[in-house]
Design a protein around this motif. Sequence first.
Motif, PDB file in Angstrom:
ATOM      1  N   ALA A   1     -42.355  69.356  67.767  1.00  0.00           N
ATOM      2  CA  ALA A   1     -43.448  68.402  68.583  1.00  0.00           C
ATOM      3  C   ALA A   1     -43.374  66.994  68.005  1.00  0.00           C
ATOM      4  O   ALA A   1     -43.688  65.978  68.656  1.00  0.00           O
ATOM      5  CB  ALA A   1     -44.688  69.091  68.569  1.00  0.00           C
ATOM      6  N   ASN A   2     -43.558  66.895  66.962  1.00  0.00           N
ATOM      7  CA  ASN A   2     -43.684  65.517  66.155  1.00  0.00           C
ATOM      8  C   ASN A   2     -42.482  64.831  66.302  1.00  0.00           C
ATOM      9  O   ASN A   2     -42.618  63.505  66.309  1.00  0.00           O
ATOM     10  CB  ASN A   2     -44.002  65.707  64.757  1.00  0.00           C
ATOM     11  CG  ASN A   2     -44.447  64.598  64.113  1.00  0.00           C
ATOM     12  OD1 ASN A   2     -45.620  63.983  64.303  1.00  0.00           O
ATOM     13  ND2 ASN A   2     -43.409  63.753  63.280  1.00  0.00           N
ATOM     14  N   ALA A   3     -41.187  65.463  66.197  1.00  0.00           N
ATOM     15  CA  ALA A   3     -40.030  64.807  66.355  1.00  0.00           C
ATOM     16  C   ALA A   3     -39.764  63.898  67.666  1.00  0.00           C
ATOM     17  O   ALA A   3     -39.463  62.953  67.784  1.00  0.00           O
ATOM     18  CB  ALA A   3     -38.828  65.686  66.180  1.00  0.00           C
TER      19      ALA A   3
ATOM     20  N   VAL B   1     -49.178  64.476  75.769  1.00  0.00           N
ATOM     21  CA  VAL B   1     -49.719  65.710  76.535  1.00  0.00           C
ATOM     22  C   VAL B   1     -49.115  66.713  75.783  1.00  0.00           C
ATOM     23  O   VAL B   1     -49.814  67.838  75.084  1.00  0.00           O
ATOM     24  CB  VAL B   1     -49.801  65.801  77.908  1.00  0.00           C
ATOM     25  CG1 VAL B   1     -50.256  67.096  78.396  1.00  0.00           C
ATOM     26  CG2 VAL B   1     -50.416  64.731  78.435  1.00  0.00           C
ATOM     27  N   GLY B   2     -47.899  66.927  75.583  1.00  0.00           N
ATOM     28  CA  GLY B   2     -47.213  68.214  75.191  1.00  0.00           C
ATOM     29  C   GLY B   2     -47.329  68.154  73.688  1.00  0.00           C
ATOM     30  O   GLY B   2     -47.434  69.133  73.175  1.00  0.00           O
ATOM     31  N   PHE B   3     -47.302  67.116  72.886  1.00  0.00           N
ATOM     32  CA  PHE B   3     -47.676  67.254  71.462  1.00  0.00           C
ATOM     33  C   PHE B   3     -49.155  67.687  71.139  1.00  0.00           C
ATOM     34  O   PHE B   3     -49.030  68.734  70.397  1.00  0.00           O
ATOM     35  CB  PHE B   3     -47.604  65.897  70.882  1.00  0.00           C
ATOM     36  CG  PHE B   3     -48.109  65.479  69.461  1.00  0.00           C
ATOM     37  CD1 PHE B   3     -47.029  65.994  68.368  1.00  0.00           C
ATOM     38  CD2 PHE B   3     -49.407  65.191  69.260  1.00  0.00           C
ATOM     39  CE1 PHE B   3     -47.533  65.883  67.203  1.00  0.00           C
ATOM     40  CE2 PHE B   3     -49.833  65.213  67.820  1.00  0.00           C
ATOM     41  CZ  PHE B   3     -48.945  65.540  66.808  1.00  0.00           C
ATOM     42  N   SER B   4     -49.951  67.529  71.908  1.00  0.00           N
ATOM     43  CA  SER B   4     -51.279  67.966  71.338  1.00  0.00           C
ATOM     44  C   SER B   4     -51.437  69.328  71.844  1.00  0.00           C
ATOM     45  O   SER B   4     -51.879  70.170  71.047  1.00  0.00           O
ATOM     46  CB  SER B   4     -52.298  67.235  72.252  1.00  0.00           C
ATOM     47  OG  SER B   4     -52.626  65.818  71.712  1.00  0.00           O
ATOM     48  N   LEU B   5     -50.875  69.897  72.968  1.00  0.00           N
ATOM     49  CA  LEU B   5     -50.826  71.002  73.109  1.00  0.00           C
ATOM     50  C   LEU B   5     -50.322  72.102  72.063  1.00  0.00           C
ATOM     51  O   LEU B   5     -50.791  73.138  71.823  1.00  0.00           O
ATOM     52  CB  LEU B   5     -50.300  71.380  74.701  1.00  0.00           C
ATOM     53  CG  LEU B   5     -51.123  70.604  75.765  1.00  0.00           C
ATOM     54  CD1 LEU B   5     -50.155  71.385  77.108  1.00  0.00           C
ATOM     55  CD2 LEU B   5     -52.475  71.168  76.020  1.00  0.00           C
ATOM     56  N   ALA B   6     -48.706  71.771  71.794  1.00  0.00           N
ATOM     57  CA  ALA B   6     -48.262  72.364  70.908  1.00  0.00           C
ATOM     58  C   ALA B   6     -48.679  72.402  69.575  1.00  0.00           C
ATOM     59  O   ALA B   6     -48.760  73.345  68.616  1.00  0.00           O
ATOM     60  CB  ALA B   6     -46.762  71.968  71.045  1.00  0.00           C
ATOM     61  N   PHE B   7     -48.887  70.991  68.989  1.00  0.00           N
ATOM     62  CA  PHE B   7     -49.074  70.986  67.560  1.00  0.00           C
ATOM     63  C   PHE B   7     -50.394  71.647  67.322  1.00  0.00           C
ATOM     64  O   PHE B   7     -50.830  72.324  66.226  1.00  0.00           O
ATOM     65  CB  PHE B   7     -49.397  69.512  67.382  1.00  0.00           C
ATOM     66  CG  PHE B   7     -49.714  69.039  65.904  1.00  0.00           C
ATOM     67  CD1 PHE B   7     -48.696  69.201  64.934  1.00  0.00           C
ATOM     68  CD2 PHE B   7     -51.151  68.676  65.628  1.00  0.00           C
ATOM     69  CE1 PHE B   7     -49.316  68.746  63.504  1.00  0.00           C
ATOM     70  CE2 PHE B   7     -51.283  68.450  64.277  1.00  0.00           C
ATOM     71  CZ  PHE B   7     -50.672  68.298  63.335  1.00  0.00           C
TER      72      PHE B   7
ATOM     73  N   SER C   1     -44.156  69.036  57.460  1.00  0.00           N
ATOM     74  CA  SER C   1     -43.419  69.013  58.385  1.00  0.00           C
ATOM     75  C   SER C   1     -43.830  68.278  59.501  1.00  0.00           C
ATOM     76  O   SER C   1     -43.202  67.941  60.417  1.00  0.00           O
ATOM     77  CB  SER C   1     -43.419  70.483  59.051  1.00  0.00           C
ATOM     78  OG  SER C   1     -44.680  70.966  59.572  1.00  0.00           O
ATOM     79  N   HIS C   2     -44.962  67.704  59.468  1.00  0.00           N
ATOM     80  CA  HIS C   2     -45.797  66.901  60.493  1.00  0.00           C
ATOM     81  C   HIS C   2     -45.336  65.478  59.956  1.00  0.00           C
ATOM     82  O   HIS C   2     -44.883  64.770  60.729  1.00  0.00           O
ATOM     83  CB  HIS C   2     -47.243  67.289  60.341  1.00  0.00           C
ATOM     84  CG  HIS C   2     -48.013  65.971  61.260  1.00  0.00           C
ATOM     85  ND1 HIS C   2     -49.341  65.816  60.946  1.00  0.00           N
ATOM     86  CD2 HIS C   2     -47.510  65.445  62.325  1.00  0.00           C
ATOM     87  CE1 HIS C   2     -49.568  64.877  61.953  1.00  0.00           C
ATOM     88  NE2 HIS C   2     -48.638  64.685  62.637  1.00  0.00           N
TER      89      HIS C   2
END
Length: 411
Positions: free
Chosen positions: A232-234, A320-326, A352-353
Amino acid sequence: MLASRLGIFANRDFTIYWTGGALSNVGTWLQNVAAAVLMLELTGSPFMVGLLGTASFLPILAFTLFAGDVSDRLDRRRIVIVTHLLATATTAVLAFVALTGAVAPWHLLAVGFLTNAAYAFAKPALVSILPALVPRAELAEATSINVLQFQVGQIAGSLVAAVVLLVATPGVAFALNALTFLAPAVAMVLIHPRPTEAPRVAGAAARGLTAGFRFLWAARPLLGAVVAVAVANALVEATRTLSPVLVGQLGAEPSATGLLIASASIGSAIAILAIPWLLRVLSMGRLTGAGFVAQVIGVVLQGLAPGLEVAVAGAFLVGVGFSLAFTQMTALLQIASPEDLRGRVMAIHTLSHLGLRPLWALLVGSFATLGGARFAIVVFAVLAPIGLVGAARASREDLADTLTGPERAAA
């Protein structure tokens, strides 16, 4: 008001904890901007500005695992208090030499290193305290809202920096940051953590820097959560790193770079605010899956964008996707970690983050050199299925309930 709309802020201890962290993050971004501006003024060298970023990053890579072990052995609130008092003192010295006109580039490099060393030791302790502040049923929401600290800090700190540098000097910015470092220390004095429901691991299994890795290897599905955090961070890092190049390839003005980065930040913040409602209808795993789907669509839109507008929309979806997954994978790791291993597990989470960011930036930059920014961003989209598989494995069952005696003993 945000507090009235988000039920988690009815929790006194969480509100104090969150406010202290948010104020500190505002100060951190204020100093980041001011230090970069001052370094350029002192040296005229973009290389030295980059070196300042490197000096600030190295302590996180060097000390985080050790800090996780310390977090599991000592009182976590005291760790936060001591590290933030040291950061206050260090930054106050920088403010003094800057205000008196005696500042040199090495002062900026040294303080960047020392304050981030303090952060590296504080981070695992801060994250590990959160499960002791909220009921387990509210931890996923609390983790999500806690991430909002960083968005608030980045946006507000950058705006405050613009004002301070307009009407004053970098020394004033450093002095303000020194004061904000006190906020988490004060918060630790005011909160009252409760014993958590997480079991403990006795004996040799809980000892040493590698205990967190041993636990994750024994509770193998949780490795999927770590992978999901990294992926997600990548995808966010690909957007952040290649924004200037992509803007140029789209024929837009260089100033539009800020639009792409801001769009991702806004998307991330909006998703965080929506998570309490989304969790009422979706499980952790499905919410994480939706996050990776959003990121895939976002990076593909950026890679295939015919113009700036579509690229901005893609960056928004990546945020959006980052916040949902992370946030959901972070909460799962917190829930499933034993109390006396949580600091080391969350130190691995931090690596990892944050620890992989330079690697992602190097890889996406290399791909862009080979085939351009569009090619590089689309190539990075292939990481999303890996994150999705990891999240699915981690979320397949309620790991906090299923990780019982034998698995924990094996750790």
